[in-house]
Motif scaffolding. Structure first.
Motif, PDB file in Angstrom:
ATOM      1  N   GLN A  47       0.832  -1.197   0.000  1.00  0.00           N
ATOM      2  CA  GLN A  47       0.000   0.000   0.000  1.00  0.00           C
ATOM      3  C   GLN A  47       0.873   1.256   0.000  1.00  0.00           C
ATOM      4  N   PRO A  48       0.742   2.093  -1.019  1.00  0.00           N
ATOM      5  CA  PRO A  48       1.515   3.340  -1.042  1.00  0.00           C
ATOM      6  C   PRO A  48       1.085   4.256   0.105  1.00  0.00           C
ATOM      7  N   LEU A  49       1.989   5.129   0.506  1.00  0.00           N
ATOM      8  CA  LEU A  49       1.670   6.079   1.562  1.00  0.00           C
ATOM      9  C   LEU A  49       0.717   7.155   1.032  1.00  0.00           C
ATOM     10  N   PRO A  50      -0.245   7.586   1.849  1.00  0.00           N
ATOM     11  CA  PRO A  50      -1.113   8.683   1.427  1.00  0.00           C
ATOM     12  C   PRO A  50      -0.343   9.997   1.447  1.00  0.00           C
ATOM     13  N   GLY A  51      -0.860  10.959   0.710  1.00  0.00           N
ATOM     14  CA  GLY A  51      -0.261  12.292   0.711  1.00  0.00           C
ATOM     15  C   GLY A  51      -1.270  13.328   1.154  1.00  0.00           C
ATOM     16  N   VAL A  52      -0.826  14.312   1.915  1.00  0.00           N
ATOM     17  CA  VAL A  52      -1.689  15.392   2.398  1.00  0.00           C
ATOM     18  C   VAL A  52      -1.070  16.726   2.013  1.00  0.00           C
ATOM     19  N   ILE A  53      -1.875  17.593   1.440  1.00  0.00           N
ATOM     20  CA  ILE A  53      -1.443  18.938   1.078  1.00  0.00           C
ATOM     21  C   ILE A  53      -2.376  19.944   1.743  1.00  0.00           C
ATOM     22  N   ASN A  54      -1.812  20.856   2.518  1.00  0.00           N
ATOM     23  CA  ASN A  54      -2.579  21.941   3.130  1.00  0.00           C
ATOM     24  C   ASN A  54      -2.200  23.247   2.426  1.00  0.00           C
ATOM     25  N   ARG A  55      -3.121  23.755   1.642  1.00  0.00           N
ATOM     26  CA  ARG A  55      -2.836  24.948   0.860  1.00  0.00           C
ATOM     27  C   ARG A  55      -3.017  26.215   1.702  1.00  0.00           C
ATOM     28  N   PHE A  63      -4.645  12.577  -0.713  1.00  0.00           N
ATOM     29  CA  PHE A  63      -4.466  11.693  -1.865  1.00  0.00           C
ATOM     30  C   PHE A  63      -4.134  10.310  -1.311  1.00  0.00           C
ATOM     31  N   ARG A  64      -5.025   9.341  -1.524  1.00  0.00           N
ATOM     32  CA  ARG A  64      -4.846   8.024  -0.920  1.00  0.00           C
ATOM     33  C   ARG A  64      -4.885   6.935  -1.994  1.00  0.00           C
ATOM     34  N   PRO A  65      -3.718   6.449  -2.448  1.00  0.00           N
ATOM     35  CA  PRO A  65      -3.683   5.350  -3.421  1.00  0.00           C
ATOM     36  C   PRO A  65      -3.789   4.001  -2.715  1.00  0.00           C
ATOM     37  N   PHE A  66      -4.211   2.976  -3.451  1.00  0.00           N
ATOM     38  CA  PHE A  66      -4.330   1.633  -2.874  1.00  0.00           C
ATOM     39  C   PHE A  66      -4.204   0.591  -3.969  1.00  0.00           C
ATOM     40  N   ALA A  71      -7.077  -5.233  -8.250  1.00  0.00           N
ATOM     41  CA  ALA A  71      -7.490  -3.863  -8.559  1.00  0.00           C
ATOM     42  C   ALA A  71      -6.456  -2.870  -8.043  1.00  0.00           C
ATOM     43  N   VAL A  72      -6.453  -1.693  -8.675  1.00  0.00           N
ATOM     44  CA  VAL A  72      -5.579  -0.586  -8.293  1.00  0.00           C
ATOM     45  C   VAL A  72      -6.420   0.682  -8.363  1.00  0.00           C
ATOM     46  N   GLY A  73      -6.153   1.616  -7.465  1.00  0.00           N
ATOM     47  CA  GLY A  73      -6.929   2.847  -7.532  1.00  0.00           C
ATOM     48  C   GLY A  73      -6.412   3.921  -6.606  1.00  0.00           C
ATOM     49  N   SER A  74      -7.177   5.011  -6.551  1.00  0.00           N
ATOM     50  CA  SER A  74      -6.805   6.121  -5.693  1.00  0.00           C
ATOM     51  C   SER A  74      -8.042   6.935  -5.351  1.00  0.00           C
ATOM     52  N   LYS A  75      -7.992   7.564  -4.182  1.00  0.00           N
ATOM     53  CA  LYS A  75      -9.065   8.461  -3.762  1.00  0.00           C
ATOM     54  C   LYS A  75      -8.494   9.851  -3.553  1.00  0.00           C
ATOM     55  N   ILE A  76      -9.236  10.850  -3.986  1.00  0.00           N
ATOM     56  CA  ILE A  76      -8.898  12.245  -3.736  1.00  0.00           C
ATOM     57  C   ILE A  76     -10.008  12.842  -2.878  1.00  0.00           C
ATOM     58  N   ILE A  77      -9.634  13.405  -1.728  1.00  0.00           N
ATOM     59  CA  ILE A  77     -10.603  14.049  -0.849  1.00  0.00           C
ATOM     60  C   ILE A  77     -10.152  15.482  -0.605  1.00  0.00           C
ATOM     61  N   VAL A  78     -11.086  16.416  -0.702  1.00  0.00           N
ATOM     62  CA  VAL A  78     -10.784  17.831  -0.493  1.00  0.00           C
ATOM     63  C   VAL A  78     -11.700  18.384   0.592  1.00  0.00           C
ATOM     64  N   ARG A 282      -1.996   1.288  12.796  1.00  0.00           N
ATOM     65  CA  ARG A 282      -1.124   1.745  13.884  1.00  0.00           C
ATOM     66  C   ARG A 282      -0.209   2.875  13.423  1.00  0.00           C
ATOM     67  N   ASP A 283       0.490   2.668  12.321  1.00  0.00           N
ATOM     68  CA  ASP A 283       1.423   3.692  11.843  1.00  0.00           C
ATOM     69  C   ASP A 283       0.695   4.963  11.424  1.00  0.00           C
ATOM     70  N   GLY A 284      -0.468   4.785  10.802  1.00  0.00           N
ATOM     71  CA  GLY A 284      -1.241   5.945  10.379  1.00  0.00           C
ATOM     72  C   GLY A 284      -1.697   6.790  11.544  1.00  0.00           C
ATOM     73  N   VAL A 285      -2.178   6.142  12.588  1.00  0.00           N
ATOM     74  CA  VAL A 285      -2.629   6.872  13.774  1.00  0.00           C
ATOM     75  C   VAL A 285      -1.460   7.571  14.460  1.00  0.00           C
ATOM     76  N   LEU A 286      -0.315   6.874  14.585  1.00  0.00           N
ATOM     77  CA  LEU A 286       0.846   7.484  15.233  1.00  0.00           C
ATOM     78  C   LEU A 286       1.371   8.682  14.441  1.00  0.00           C
ATOM     79  N   GLY A 287       1.246   8.618  13.116  1.00  0.00           N
ATOM     80  CA  GLY A 287       1.805   9.675  12.290  1.00  0.00           C
ATOM     81  C   GLY A 287       0.864  10.795  11.921  1.00  0.00           C
ATOM     82  N   HIS A 288      -0.458  10.555  12.037  1.00  0.00           N
ATOM     83  CA  HIS A 288      -1.390  11.528  11.471  1.00  0.00           C
ATOM     84  C   HIS A 288      -2.504  11.974  12.412  1.00  0.00           C
TER      85      HIS A 288
END
Length: 364
Positions: A47-55, A63-66, A71-78, A282-288
């Protein structure tokens, strides 16, 4: 070339709101299997790491790829800037390809995200013995889907639902909407009301309600804790609650008092790990998450939902762990697992194809 199915918000809503109790349980099982694959299988490393941009305008982008074997895909949430006319809700899309990279689906992300996040939080909720008194913080899509799902799954057990939202008018709108839907769909006898947080007796009322709550759902992207830990940790409490927090997803957001995490960490059983803070990643919660950032909680006190589901599936739940899962103080924190978007989206696309919903673009 692939046949691309495009699903808008209304088609996805109609699919999800009309699922039967049995179909919801099947959907829950699919998400639980996904979490098991992530926590104890090999899927985490793919699983690729998600990306967060704060403008600078205040807009927040996720940006959350999976990926999976098929299957392969990605989600964009704004999260729109506060000055935007669209502010107050999350918007975005999910794009999917099959294992060969052929486009298979594009989905509006609002209903998918709201549904899979709520249903993921309900995986631990369904372990619980008691569900009579429920408190929901928030009045957006997440809060709405939490209430829809608990009423669909355990509406006959629920006696009271209380909604708390910073803007009381939005809380009242949510209560009115869920009352109307309940009358036509689930017919629970539960009372439903909204508490005004600007009232002079709010803290006293909140403390009293939390002292008897069986379930507390937090769905707010808050900047400070929604309630102090000592409103939960009280002497002589008859029943311990299930508390979930899904609304804060960046280090500067927080819903739960760090002291609540400290309290649970002090109670963790060294042998069974009963009392751990339950997390989706676990890693996501600790980091985000702000809860982890402010509490400085260590990884050893976090237990993933997928790990617990694996234990349950294999029948290895000891007495101490079983008691905690059903009746102990259980705190759940989520920042999202991309694979759940993939599993939920594929399930929705399969139903849509069966029913002939959406717009198909051939030879895309």
């Amino acid at each position: 070339m692939g046949n691309l199915l495009v699903l808008g918000d209304s088609d996805i809503h109609n699919i999800l709101i009309n699922l039967t109790r049995s179909e919801i349980h099947h959907f829950r099982d699919a998400l639980a299997q996904c979490l098991r694959d992530y926590s104890v299988g090999a899927e985490r490393e793919y699983q690729p790491l998600p990306g967060v941009i704060n403008r600078p305008e205040g807009q927040k982008c996720l940006f959350r790829p999976f990926t999976s074997g098929d299957a392969v895909g990605s989600k964009i949430i704004v999260q729109p800037a506060p000055t935007s006319k669209a502010a107050g809700a999350l918007h975005g899309m999910i794009a999917l390809c099959d294992s060969d990279g052929l486009p298979s689906g594009i989905l509006n992300a609002e209903e998918v995200t709201g549904y899979r996040t709520a249903l993921s939080a309900l995986i631990p909720y369904l372990w619980r013995r008691h569900s009579e008194n429920i408190i929901v913080f928030g009045a957006g899509k997440q809060a709405l889907w939490h209430l829809r799902l608990v009423l669909a799954l355990r509406g006959d057990e629920i006696k009271s639902i209380i909604v708390i939202n910073r803007t009381v008018s939005r809380g009242e709108e949510l209560v009115a909407k869920i009352k109307q839907e309940n009358e036509s769909r689930w017919k629970s006898a539960a009372t439903m009301q909204c508490i005004d947080p600007s009232g002079p007796d709010y803290q006293e009322r909140l403390k009293g309600q939390l002292a008897t709550a069986d379930v507390v759902f937090c769905t707010v992207g808050a900047k400070e804790p929604l309630f102090p830990a000592d409103y939960i940790v009280t002497e002589g409490r008859a029943r311990q609650p299930y508390i979930s927090a899904v609304g804060s997803w960046q280090p500067d957001m927080i819903e739960l008092d760090p002291e609540l995490l400290h309290y649970t960490a002090r109670k963790v059983s060294s042998d069974s790990r009963a009392g751990s803070v339950v997390v989706d990643d676990r890693d996501g919660v600790l980091g985000h998450s702000g809860e982890a950032a402010q509490s400085k909680i260590e990884a050893k006190y976090l237990l993933e939902t997928g790990e617990l589901e694996y234990i349950r599936q294999n029948g290895d739940v000891g007495e101490s762990l079983q008691h905690w899962m059903a009746d102990g103080l259980l705190v759940y924190k989520s920042v999202g697992v991309g694979m759940l978007d993939l599993a939920a989206s594929n399930a929705i696309l399969a139903i849509a194809r069966e029913r002939g919903l959406g717009t198909t673009i051939t030879q895309f």
